[in-house]
Enzyme design. Structure first.
Site, PDB file in Angstrom:
ATOM      1  N   LYS A  54     -74.952  47.573  60.360  1.00  0.00           N
ATOM      2  CA  LYS A  54     -75.844  48.622  59.832  1.00  0.00           C
ATOM      3  C   LYS A  54     -77.307  48.230  60.033  1.00  0.00           C
ATOM      4  O   LYS A  54     -78.137  49.046  60.445  1.00  0.00           O
ATOM      5  CB  LYS A  54     -75.536  48.855  58.346  1.00  0.00           C
ATOM      6  CG  LYS A  54     -74.172  49.501  58.141  1.00  0.00           C
ATOM      7  CD  LYS A  54     -73.727  49.608  56.689  1.00  0.00           C
ATOM      8  CE  LYS A  54     -72.293  50.172  56.652  1.00  0.00           C
ATOM      9  NZ  LYS A  54     -71.777  50.401  55.299  1.00  0.00           N
ATOM     10  N   GLN A  98     -73.174  47.886  49.509  1.00  0.00           N
ATOM     11  CA  GLN A  98     -71.903  47.711  50.211  1.00  0.00           C
ATOM     12  C   GLN A  98     -70.774  47.431  49.207  1.00  0.00           C
ATOM     13  O   GLN A  98     -70.929  46.615  48.292  1.00  0.00           O
ATOM     14  CB  GLN A  98     -72.025  46.550  51.218  1.00  0.00           C
ATOM     15  CG  GLN A  98     -70.833  46.387  52.152  1.00  0.00           C
ATOM     16  CD  GLN A  98     -70.694  47.517  53.177  1.00  0.00           C
ATOM     17  OE1 GLN A  98     -71.640  48.238  53.473  1.00  0.00           O
ATOM     18  NE2 GLN A  98     -69.497  47.685  53.720  1.00  0.00           N
ATOM     19  N   ASP A 121     -74.726  57.094  51.056  1.00  0.00           N
ATOM     20  CA  ASP A 121     -73.262  56.980  51.116  1.00  0.00           C
ATOM     21  C   ASP A 121     -72.576  58.211  50.530  1.00  0.00           C
ATOM     22  O   ASP A 121     -71.383  58.410  50.734  1.00  0.00           O
ATOM     23  CB  ASP A 121     -72.795  55.776  50.279  1.00  0.00           C
ATOM     24  CG  ASP A 121     -72.606  54.516  51.100  1.00  0.00           C
ATOM     25  OD1 ASP A 121     -72.183  54.635  52.272  1.00  0.00           O
ATOM     26  OD2 ASP A 121     -72.859  53.420  50.560  1.00  0.00           O
TER      27      ASP A 121
HETATM   28  N1  L34 Z   1     -71.086  51.361  50.277  1.00  0.00           N
HETATM   29  N2  L34 Z   1     -69.281  50.393  51.296  1.00  0.00           N
HETATM   30  C1  L34 Z   1     -70.237  51.330  51.304  1.00  0.00           C
HETATM   31  N3  L34 Z   1     -70.368  52.233  52.301  1.00  0.00           N
HETATM   32  C2  L34 Z   1     -69.519  52.218  53.353  1.00  0.00           C
HETATM   33  O1  L34 Z   1     -69.605  53.150  54.301  1.00  0.00           O
HETATM   34  C3  L34 Z   1     -68.530  51.235  53.403  1.00  0.00           C
HETATM   35  N4  L34 Z   1     -67.670  51.102  54.480  1.00  0.00           N
HETATM   36  C4  L34 Z   1     -66.297  50.697  54.239  1.00  0.00           C
HETATM   37  C5  L34 Z   1     -66.323  49.447  53.350  1.00  0.00           C
HETATM   38  N5  L34 Z   1     -67.365  49.470  52.329  1.00  0.00           N
HETATM   39  C6  L34 Z   1     -68.404  50.339  52.344  1.00  0.00           C
HETATM   40  C7  L34 Z   1     -68.057  50.634  55.700  1.00  0.00           C
HETATM   41  O2  L34 Z   1     -69.225  50.530  56.030  1.00  0.00           O
HETATM   42  C8  L34 Z   1     -65.799  50.418  55.630  1.00  0.00           C
HETATM   43  N6  L34 Z   1     -66.983  50.342  56.461  1.00  0.00           N
HETATM   44  C9  L34 Z   1     -67.003  49.957  57.824  1.00  0.00           C
HETATM   45  C10 L34 Z   1     -68.181  49.905  58.562  1.00  0.00           C
HETATM   46  C11 L34 Z   1     -68.191  49.509  59.894  1.00  0.00           C
HETATM   47  C12 L34 Z   1     -67.025  49.180  60.506  1.00  0.00           C
HETATM   48  C13 L34 Z   1     -65.841  49.220  59.797  1.00  0.00           C
HETATM   49  C14 L34 Z   1     -65.841  49.597  58.472  1.00  0.00           C
HETATM   50  C15 L34 Z   1     -67.070  48.726  61.933  1.00  0.00           C
HETATM   51  O3  L34 Z   1     -68.118  48.636  62.531  1.00  0.00           O
HETATM   52  N7  L34 Z   1     -65.935  48.381  62.522  1.00  0.00           N
HETATM   53  C16 L34 Z   1     -65.859  47.892  63.879  1.00  0.00           C
HETATM   54  C17 L34 Z   1     -65.371  46.454  63.896  1.00  0.00           C
HETATM   55  C18 L34 Z   1     -66.302  45.547  63.173  1.00  0.00           C
HETATM   56  C19 L34 Z   1     -65.721  44.153  62.976  1.00  0.00           C
HETATM   57  O4  L34 Z   1     -65.459  43.480  63.987  1.00  0.00           O
HETATM   58  O5  L34 Z   1     -65.533  43.754  61.824  1.00  0.00           O
HETATM   59  C20 L34 Z   1     -64.899  48.773  64.664  1.00  0.00           C
HETATM   60  O6  L34 Z   1     -65.041  48.850  65.871  1.00  0.00           O
HETATM   61  O7  L34 Z   1     -64.006  49.361  64.022  1.00  0.00           O
END
Ligand code: L34
Length: 295
Positions: A54, A98, A121
């Site tokens: 982010k 988060q 959010d």
């Molecule tokens: N307050 N908490 C708040 N807001 C959110 O919107 C979230 N979320 C969830 C968990 N807690 C939160 C996220 O940001 C899940 N989440 C999230 C964000 C980004 C990714 C996955 C979940 C992401 O970028 N995933 C990548 C892989 C990243 C890695 O290697 O860990 C993908 O390609 O899926």
């Protein structure tokens, strides 16, 4: 049928270009940029990874971006005071705390403390309520990303049967509410299945659009999917380590088998995750424009 694999990375890139261009225009006109603060409590590796993503994206898009990391033993009172500080800070348009938070902190109390106009959010009850009645100013990031993937992937949602697997406050409930709105990119018939559902496959096999946020690796197998369905995999399960010491990720869908049956499918990683981050930027831009009185 072999599915079209829709890349969240690619769709996210397009949307980021659009946001970046708008930020540049607004900066030239108002000499101000959107401000986002991320508050991360503790060092949960998944949370660290997401918050890093982010921060990186916010900077790439030209935002003013503050990374406020706090120790796991911060008190609830201290965290609430911190949120209050950012509520009053005019350079900050979006506040993201988060999740999950450590057990000694009451999550609901924290989410209530964020100014709804800076709640990028959309987890504050006021924004949850606005979404349910179709008056949302921000849509929660992951559900908004899912809807955007469906629209930009050319999936007809109007009249489609959407089956959502999972009823969390951050994915299942809001995406169900979004898809049943009488609106473009929605107007669907929605079913929600969850851990209390008797025969999950009975419902998932009726889905034209199957949205899976179960939190269990490879939970949805090919026999649970209708031929030609569009399948959105929201799961990000850490199932081990690669030899290079990186987290190995798996979705909630048995991708290799389901992709032979679906018409469209999102991968993990590189599907919904990058969209979640991008929608946060879109919401922060919207909050910034609201603060300037721009529609
Ligand atoms: N307050 N908490 C708040 N807001 C959110 O919107 C979230 N979320 C969830 C968990 N807690 C939160 C996220 O940001 C899940 N989440 C999230 C964000 C980004 C990714 C996955 C979940 C992401 O970028 N995933 C990548 C892989 C990243 C890695 O290697 O860990 C993908 O390609 O899926």
């Amino acid at each position: 049928m072999a599915a079209k694999i829709i890349s969240g990375v690619e769709v996210a890139r397009q949307i980021r270009e659009e946001i970046k261009a708008e930020v540049e225009q607004l900066k030239a006109k108002y000499n101000k940029v959107p401000g986002l603060v991320t508050i991360l409590v503790g060092e949960n590796p998944a949370s660290v990874s997401y918050v890093t993503g982010k921060q990186k994206t916010a900077k790439e898009l030209g935002f003013y971006s503050v990374q406020d990391d706090q120790p796991a033993d911060i008190t609830e009172e201290q965290l609430l005071a911190l949120i209050d500080k950012y509520n009053k800070d005019d350079s900050i348009n979006g506040i993201l705390v988060q999740l999950p938070l450590p057990k000694h902190i009451n999550e609901t109390k924290v989410l209530y403390a964020i100014d709804p106009d800076k709640d990028v959010d959309a987890f504050h009850p006021v924004n949850v309520g606005r979404l349910v009645i179709g008056e949302g100013i921000f849509l929660p990031c992951t559900p908004a990303g899912i809807q955007e993937l469906l629209v930009r992937g050319g999936v007809e949602t109007s009249g489609a049967h959407v089956v959502v697997v999972g009823r969390s406050n951050i994915v299942g409930k809001p995406i169900a509410n979004i898809m049943l709105q009488k609106a473009k990119g929605a107007n669907s018939t929605v079913t929600v299945v969850h851990t209390g559902t008797k025969d999950v496959g009975h419902y998932t096999r009726m889905a034209d659009i199957l949205i899976v946020a179960a939190g269990r690796p490879k939970y949805v197998t090919a026999d649970m999917v209708k031929e030609g369905a569009a399948v959105i995999d929201v799961g990000v399960n850490r199932i081990g380590m690669t030899p290079e010491g990186k987290a190995k990720l798996a979705g909630d869908v048995d991708f290799d088998n389901v992709k032979e049956k679906a018409s469209l499918i999102t991968p993990v990683p590189g599907g919904v995750g990058p969209m979640t981050i991008t929608m946060l930027m879109k919401n922060t831009l919207a909050a910034f424009k609201n603060s300037l009185g721009i529609k």
